[in-house]
Design a protein around this motif. Structure first.
Motif, PDB file in Angstrom:
ATOM      1  N   ARG A  77       0.840  -1.185   0.000  1.00 13.27           N
ATOM      2  CA  ARG A  77       0.000   0.000   0.000  1.00 13.27           C
ATOM      3  C   ARG A  77       0.887   1.251   0.000  1.00 13.27           C
ATOM      4  N   ILE A  78       0.325   2.339  -0.510  1.00 14.00           N
ATOM      5  CA  ILE A  78       0.992   3.637  -0.407  1.00 14.00           C
ATOM      6  C   ILE A  78       0.507   4.265   0.887  1.00 14.00           C
ATOM      7  N   PHE A  79       1.357   4.231   1.901  1.00 16.02           N
ATOM      8  CA  PHE A  79       0.960   4.727   3.218  1.00 16.02           C
ATOM      9  C   PHE A  79       0.874   6.255   3.216  1.00 16.02           C
ATOM     10  N   ALA A  80       1.876   6.917   2.683  1.00 18.15           N
ATOM     11  CA  ALA A  80       1.884   8.385   2.611  1.00 18.15           C
ATOM     12  C   ALA A  80       2.466   8.791   1.263  1.00 18.15           C
ATOM     13  N   ASP A  81       1.772   9.671   0.573  1.00 14.25           N
ATOM     14  CA  ASP A  81       2.150  10.035  -0.803  1.00 14.25           C
ATOM     15  C   ASP A  81       2.468  11.529  -0.876  1.00 14.25           C
ATOM     16  N   LYS A  82       2.964  11.937  -2.032  1.00 17.16           N
ATOM     17  CA  LYS A  82       3.256  13.340  -2.345  1.00 17.16           C
ATOM     18  C   LYS A  82       4.243  13.934  -1.340  1.00 17.16           C
ATOM     19  N   LEU A  83       5.326  13.205  -1.115  1.00 21.23           N
ATOM     20  CA  LEU A  83       6.374  13.638  -0.199  1.00 21.23           C
ATOM     21  C   LEU A  83       7.595  14.110  -0.990  1.00 21.23           C
ATOM     22  N   THR A  84       8.356  14.996  -0.390  1.00 24.37           N
ATOM     23  CA  THR A  84       9.566  15.514  -1.023  1.00 24.37           C
ATOM     24  C   THR A  84      10.778  14.791  -0.451  1.00 24.37           C
ATOM     25  N   LEU A  85      11.267  13.826  -1.202  1.00 24.79           N
ATOM     26  CA  LEU A  85      12.460  13.074  -0.810  1.00 24.79           C
ATOM     27  C   LEU A  85      12.409  12.666   0.665  1.00 24.79           C
ATOM     28  N   PRO A  86      11.470  11.786   1.040  1.00 25.87           N
ATOM     29  CA  PRO A  86      11.334  11.399   2.449  1.00 25.87           C
ATOM     30  C   PRO A  86      12.601  10.730   2.975  1.00 25.87           C
ATOM     31  N   ARG A  87      12.960  11.037   4.231  1.00 27.37           N
ATOM     32  CA  ARG A  87      14.247  10.571   4.749  1.00 27.37           C
ATOM     33  C   ARG A  87      14.210  10.181   6.228  1.00 27.37           C
TER      34      ARG A  87
END
Length: 866
Positions: free
Chosen positions: A126-136
């Motif tokens: 699943r896509i848990f959280a979308d539309k992120l900027t280079l998650p780290r």
């Protein structure tokens, strides 16, 4: 400072050291002129099945595929929740082409994966959280996940309230604000520590979860770059790429500062032994063997202390970390001898894991709930950010030569197993009753112990306190006793008596935990109990007492530590105790509160980033294999260039520097830091100019803003010669100046004799209204002054006003009205025509001492400033 024939020419951006301030193993443009770059067959992506055939491991070990594209793309880090679901951060906008175009866009995501059949096969995605900027940043809690992104220090809590694997709630739980800079130099490795604080690589602070929010506490920087992990004691481990040393600052928990010891790793530990050669690294020929294989750490990342129970015992407690440029994973055996931690590579001229696939890019590792080790493989062509692939760089030529920029949109996660590995049931800790979580604190798998403690602290269920108390007193497994102790701390139920129980434990590991736990109570009545362990038979316990004494600021702690070091036969205690006393973060008392804040911010940046090339002491960082006396970057301590004009240093940080410096080519040359704020650049330069024995004017954000505007059309790095040409000139006619003063005129000529050992003195206590005046031979356009107050400081001006005049009668409004506290004070103002200059004391000094001045120069605008 030393005597110079002319004081200011020495400030005129001289050759030897310039530029590499804050160097961070940047793109070396050392194109070997004898080397050609003919086109080669482009690298091609292999299927996971094909890639698996390229792995080389010790007998009995294997890699099993867990996830791959299209279920994940560009994975960079991972984490498990209490039920064993795997969360993966995907940087889907990372280096889509050779220039890194359109990276800072919200196309990244965090995905979640689990097994519907509970057999370890992740078949649900699943896509848990979308539309992120280079998650780290990624850390599952009890009913949600903390996520942080690039170019911000903000952290959000994402929650899935419907149970479908997709977050439908998002809450800001830490407002850290915007963060600039290269994306490789930003936080990562979010880890819930055994002490219930949340740590991360890079950051000089830690966070605490309370009432649904994160609160911040400033601590020393750790020097890490990508990834973070903890061992069974709760010591946080990081690795660093820029310093080319791999693991860094690992002698003690960096809560107490950055400690390193002599001979803390095997000779040759920093050498690597890849299975294939392809020179896609900035060191180029200088960092490769004749077969083109990488010969030294250059991109180490993603460290993990393996704490599982389904791989051979020989791996337990070992540090694993990736070297993605070398296509390998290093296993480091950890030995503690006489209180000193020593690292070994158990495979001489070999590695634990190597691949012949040029696209194998191991960037993160985690001990898994099933007791194995998971390895995150970003699987791509380019593995370094765009600052290192610019036109003219060595790396760009190799990328083009092999078409490496074309391989994107892949990613794999592997499970390290052994012939003896057994399948274990999936965890179900999120719904486990409190009693089960307490029992889990003694589990042989460190992932279970950490997770159970985290969940108990998050739930804040006080009903478990009696069971935890009993566990501290009677649990057979020392690790269980340690986790019970810290769980009580997290519940606010730790008592002095329980700390005393731990301090008397038979296990030195538990005694150390008791000493650290006592810090949370901050109970003066515990100090004698802790201090008594300064005579403990275990050097590591004695070291912990010394560190706690300093952290808690015991009265006369320096004397206490000195006595502990003098009375022990342990060389390790002596070495660490000495560093504890000398690694002071205190700043000169002359500095104002605002200036000390600037120094604190600048130090944090320096200890996060700059020291990797310049060293903690500012004398340059050496790396194994380098000739004696050479360093990755020029030294900053007592460097004439650091004492030079501020604008040259600002230019170096804004645009970077290319080419030799002082006739030498340093591996750690400057890249552009322009994406950082004006304040960030001003802070770190002010720190450098007032540390390591330096004492020069602070740089202000407005100085950086001015230079940024003046050079906004600049798109390429500076050369040393170009920066030198931009420095303001100094008037050469000092012997012709007419000097007067309101005070003692005897010896006034000393301020223009070019000798820092001579001085003028008012010979009476400094007072408001004292002045010195200069009459120039003719009218000049001037833009600044430099005042030197001697090589050892003291008797300085504190606040001065500067006015100008054309006739000596009518004076301008002040062109400067501010501080003059450092040994060398640069006063800058807008260009103005003047024949007379008056410097007046306006207060703030030590009125018991005279006004002394060693040298004075007047600067004029440079002909070349862009």
């Amino acid at each position: 400072m030393k005597t110079v024939q002319s004081f200011i020419p020495a400030m005129n951006i001289p050759r030897p050291v310039l530029v590499s301030l804050l160097g961070f193993a940047a793109a070396i443009t050392l194109a070997d002129e004898a080397t050609d770059f003919p086109p080669k067959p482009p690298v091609k992506a292999l299927s996971p099945v094909e890639e698996a055939k390229t792995f080389q491991l010790p007998k009995g070990y294997h890699l099993e595929l867990v996830l791959s594209e299209p279920d994940i793309l560009e994975p960079v880090c991972m984490a498990f929740d209490g039920n064993g679901r795997l969360f993966v951060a995907e940087m889907r906008s990372y280096m889509r082409d050779i220039d890194g175009s359109n990276e800072i866009v919200p196309t990244g995501r965090v995905s979640v994966h689990w097994s519907s059949k509970h057999n370890g096969v992740y078949d649900q995605h699943r896509i848990f959280a979308d539309k992120l900027t280079l998650p780290r940043l990624l850390l599952p809690l009890a009913d949600g996940v903390l996520i942080g992104q690039t170019d911000t220090n903000d952290i959000y809590f994402y929650r899935d309230t419907k149970g479908d694997g997709v977050a439908d709630e998002k809450k800001l739980v830490y407002q850290g604000g915007a963060r600039g800079g290269n994306l490789e130099h930003q936080p990562s490795g979010l880890t819930w520590g055994i002490d219930n604080w949340i740590y991360s690589a890079v950051n000089n602070y830690r966070l605490r979860w309370k009432d649904g929010q994160l609160t911040k506490q400033d601590i020393p920087g750790n020097g890490g770059q990508w990834g973070g992990t903890q061992d069974d004691d709760g010591k946080f481990w990081v690795v660093n790429a820029g310093s080319e040393k791999g693991p860094i600052n690992y002698q003690q928990h960096f809560l107490y500062g950055q400690f390193n010891a002599r001979h803390q790793a095997d000779v040759g530990f920093e050498m690597v032994w890849p299975a294939m050669g392809l020179r896609d690294f900035q060191g180029g020929p200088g960092r490769s063997r004749d077969d083109n294989t990488l010969n030294h750490f250059t991109a180490t990342c993603g460290g993990e202390i393996y704490r599982g129970d389904q791989l051979p015992a020989e791996l337990k407690g070992n540090l694993f970390f990736g070297e993605p440029v070398g296509r390998l994973v290093r296993r480091a055996q950890i030995e503690v001898n006489d209180g000193i931690t020593i690292l070994h590579n158990p495979y001489p001229q070999n590695e634990f894991l190597r691949s012949t696939d040029p696209l194998f890019r191991p960037v993160d590792m985690k001990t898994a709930p099933d007791g194995t080790l998971f390895i995150c493989d970003m699987y791509r062509g380019i593995i370094q950010e765009g600052n290192w692939t610019r036109e003219g760089s060595y790396l760009r030529k190799v990328i083009n030569q092999y078409g490496m920029d074309k391989v994107i949109n892949h990613g794999r996660i592997w499970r390290l197993v052994h012939d003896t590995t057994k399948h274990v049931p999936e965890p179900k800790l999120l719904s486990a009753p409190p009693a089960q979580l307490v029992a889990t604190l003694a589990n042989p798998n460190g992932w279970y112990r950490d997770t159970a403690q985290k969940l108990l602290v998050l739930k804040q269920d006080q009903s478990v306190v009696p069971a935890l108390t009993t566990m501290v007193q009677k649990e057979k497994n020392p690790l269980g006793r340690i986790h019970a102790l810290w769980t009580l701390e997290g519940l606010g139920a730790l008592t002095p008596d329980l700390v005393r129980t731990a301090l008397k434990d038979a296990s030195p590991q538990v005694r150390r935990a008791g000493i650290r736990a006592s810090e949370s109570l901050n109970d003066p009545a515990l100090q004698p109990d802790v201090a008594a362990l300064a005579k403990d038979s275990d050097p590591s316990v004695v070291i912990q007492v010394c560190l706690t004494a300093k952290l808690m600021k015991w009265k006369d702690y320096a004397d206490f530590i000195n006595r502990a070091a003098m009375t022990t036969p342990s060389k390790g205690v002596k070495e660490i105790a000495t560093q504890a006393l000398t690694n002071s973060s205190e700043f000169p008392r002359e500095l104002s509160g605002t200036q000390k804040e600037i120094m604190n911010r600048g130090q944090a940046t320096y200890q996060e980033l700059c020291f990797t090339c310049h060293g903690l002491d500012g004398r340059g960082m050496s790396a194994e294999g380098m000739p004696p006396g050479t360093t990755l970057a020029p030294p900053l301590a007592n460097a004439r260039v650091v004492l030079g004009h501020r604008d040259g240093l600002i230019r170096a940080l804004l645009h970077g520097v290319t080419g030799p410096v002082g006739g030498k080519t340093y591996q750690g040359q400057m890249i552009s830091m322009a994406t950082n704020s004006d304040e960030w650049i001003a802070d770190v330069l002010s720190y450098i100019r007032n540390r390591f024995g330096n004492s020069v004017t602070f740089i202000e954000a407005k100085d950086v803003a001015r230079v940024r505007k003046e050079t906004q059309s600049r798109t390429t790095p500076w050369t040393e010669e170009e920066i030198a040409a931009t420095a303001p000139s100094v008037l050469k006619n000092r012997p012709e100046w007419k000097l007067t003063t309101s005070e003692n005129a005897r010896g006034l000529e000393a301020i223009v004799d070019g000798n820092l050992k001579t001085k003028w003195s008012s010979e009476k206590p400094l007072a408001n209204g004292m002045w010195i005046s200069v009459e120039l031979p003719s009218e000049e356009t001037i833009n600044g002054l430099r005042l030197a107050f001697g090589e050892h400081g003291g008797y300085l001006s504190r606040n001065v006003r500067v006015e100008t005049s054309l006739d000596g009668q009518t004076w301008s409004k002040p062109v400067y009205n501010g501080t003059a506290v450092t040994n060398l004070t640069e006063i800058a103002f807008n260009p103005t025509k003047a024949k007379f200059i008056k410097i007046t004391q306006t207060g703030g000094g030590d009125k018991r001492t005279p006004w002394n001045l060693h040298e004075l120069d007047v600067t004029t605008p440079s002909a070349l400033t862009h």
